[in-house]
Design an enzyme around this catalytic site. Sequence first.
Site, PDB file in Angstrom:
ATOM      1  N   GLU A 128       0.859  -1.190   0.000  1.00 13.62           N
ATOM      2  CA  GLU A 128       0.000   0.000   0.000  1.00 13.62           C
ATOM      3  C   GLU A 128       0.897   1.243   0.000  1.00 13.62           C
ATOM      4  OE1 GLU A 128      -3.250   1.125  -0.273  1.00 13.62           O
ATOM      5  OE2 GLU A 128      -2.035   2.945  -0.117  1.00 13.62           O
ATOM      6  N   LYS A 129       0.819   2.015  -1.078  1.00 13.51           N
ATOM      7  CA  LYS A 129       1.750   3.132  -1.292  1.00 13.51           C
ATOM      8  C   LYS A 129       1.605   4.286  -0.318  1.00 13.51           C
ATOM      9  CE  LYS A 129      -1.132   5.037  -5.009  1.00 13.51           C
ATOM     10  NZ  LYS A 129      -1.994   3.877  -5.295  1.00 13.51           N
ATOM     11  N   HIS A 130       0.506   4.363   0.406  1.00 13.35           N
ATOM     12  CA  HIS A 130       0.303   5.497   1.305  1.00 13.35           C
ATOM     13  C   HIS A 130       0.928   5.332   2.688  1.00 13.35           C
ATOM     14  CE1 HIS A 130      -2.961   6.354  -1.569  1.00 13.35           C
ATOM     15  NE2 HIS A 130      -2.676   7.593  -1.265  1.00 13.35           N
TER      16      HIS A 130
ATOM     17  N   HIS B 216      -2.535  15.730  -6.365  1.00 12.93           N
ATOM     18  CA  HIS B 216      -2.486  14.491  -5.581  1.00 12.93           C
ATOM     19  C   HIS B 216      -1.061  14.272  -5.078  1.00 12.93           C
ATOM     20  CE1 HIS B 216      -3.220   9.835  -5.554  1.00 12.93           C
ATOM     21  NE2 HIS B 216      -3.164  10.363  -4.336  1.00 12.93           N
TER      22      HIS B 216
ATOM     23  N   CYS C 210      -2.188  12.026   2.796  1.00  9.53           N
ATOM     24  CA  CYS C 210      -2.355  12.251   1.361  1.00  9.53           C
ATOM     25  C   CYS C 210      -3.533  13.210   1.201  1.00  9.53           C
ATOM     26  CB  CYS C 210      -2.649  10.919   0.650  1.00  9.53           C
ATOM     27  SG  CYS C 210      -3.243  11.156  -1.036  1.00  9.53           S
TER      28      CYS C 210
ATOM     29  N   HIS D 259       4.125   6.799  -4.695  1.00  4.00           N
ATOM     30  CA  HIS D 259       2.841   7.494  -4.631  1.00  4.00           C
ATOM     31  C   HIS D 259       2.838   8.572  -5.714  1.00  4.00           C
ATOM     32  CE1 HIS D 259      -0.095  10.429  -3.187  1.00  4.00           C
ATOM     33  NE2 HIS D 259      -0.718   9.382  -2.680  1.00  4.00           N
TER      34      HIS D 259
ATOM     35  N   HIS E  95      -6.318  10.824  -0.190  1.00  3.30           N
ATOM     36  CA  HIS E  95      -6.636   9.534   0.435  1.00  3.30           C
ATOM     37  C   HIS E  95      -6.454   9.503   1.950  1.00  3.30           C
ATOM     38  CE1 HIS E  95      -5.720   8.454  -3.868  1.00  3.30           C
ATOM     39  NE2 HIS E  95      -6.959   8.030  -3.702  1.00  3.30           N
TER      40      HIS E  95
END
Length: 130
Positions: free
Chosen positions: A16-18, A52, A116, A46, A119
Amino acid sequence: MGSFGDYLQKSDWKNEKHVPVIEIKGKPQKGEPFDVDLSVGYEIPHPHTTDHHIRWIKLFFQPEGEKFTVHLGSYYFEAHAESVKGADQGPAKCEPFVTTSVTLEQPGKLMAISYCNIHGLWESEEEVKF
Ligand code: FE2
């Protein structure tokens, strides 16, 4: 209504990139400073556009067996290629990476929260033992 923690998303940073990655450099010793790398997008980058991007990472310390959490630092990434020419046309971006140094007097865990702009909030933690 939930509590603040209900909105902190948790996952494995490898998938999960976050998720903020906490890298403890070397072997921490009681009362001795050691470096900690904080980043987002370590394994999976990300997106980084004006629309973003990662705004900040905050680092906390939870001493083992204690009730109260210590806020160690807040690291803001302020430039995201904004420009008078338009979004993504600017001359600079901040990568969501920072190295800090901390000194701990007892074991516990380092906890990070990243944000983010689309997100939301993500958390992770790393144990610190002497
Ligand atoms: Fe995102």
